[in-house]
Write a protein that holds these residues in place. Structure first.
Motif, PDB file in Angstrom:
ATOM      1  N   CYS A   1       0.834  -1.200   0.000  1.00 20.28           N
ATOM      2  CA  CYS A   1       0.000   0.000   0.000  1.00 20.28           C
ATOM      3  C   CYS A   1       0.865   1.243   0.000  1.00 20.28           C
TER       4      CYS A   1
ATOM      5  N   ASN B   1      -0.335   4.360   0.512  1.00 16.14           N
ATOM      6  CA  ASN B   1      -0.987   5.503   1.143  1.00 16.14           C
ATOM      7  C   ASN B   1      -0.146   6.082   2.270  1.00 16.14           C
TER       8      ASN B   1
ATOM      9  N   CYS C   1      -4.135   1.980   6.915  1.00 13.81           N
ATOM     10  CA  CYS C   1      -5.083   2.944   6.370  1.00 13.81           C
ATOM     11  C   CYS C   1      -6.471   2.326   6.187  1.00 13.81           C
TER      12      CYS C   1
END
Ligand SMILES: [Zn+2]
Length: 99
Positions: A10, A12, A59
């Motif tokens: 990920c 993010n 997240c």
């Protein structure tokens, strides 16, 4: 301090909350005080031998909608929520759901 998601695949990262493709992304700390639940998070995240710290977050993209409570327009993670959504290259892998 900017936050980032502890899930390797990920990307993010950012401030406490931001928008991406009209979805609101926020970051949640690991349930370090709740060992059984922490084990489930770790089991799903599958990053081998690794212990999350107080400064690591996952997240909101790894949680299904029913993991959240919305009060006064603010999204809270339920205290039973387990991250189950992980991007694996192009596919969303849905792991066995909590409990
Ligand atoms: Zn993430």
């Amino acid at each position: 301090m900017p936050r980032y998601c502890a899930v390797k695949a990920c990307r993010n990262r950012g401030r406490t909350a931001f928008k991406k493709a009209n979805k609101r992304i926020s970051f949640y700390p690991f349930p370090l005080h709740d060992e059984p639940r922490l084990q489930k998070w770790m089991g799903n995240i599958k990053q081998g031998e690794w212990t999350p710290s107080r400064h690591q977050y996952v997240c909101s993209e790894h949680f299904t909608e029913d993991c959240f409570d919305i009060r006064w327009g603010i999204r809270y993670l339920k205290n039973t929520a387990i991250p189950t959504l992980f991007l694996s290259t192009e596919h969303v892998v849905v792991l066995q759901h909590k409990l």
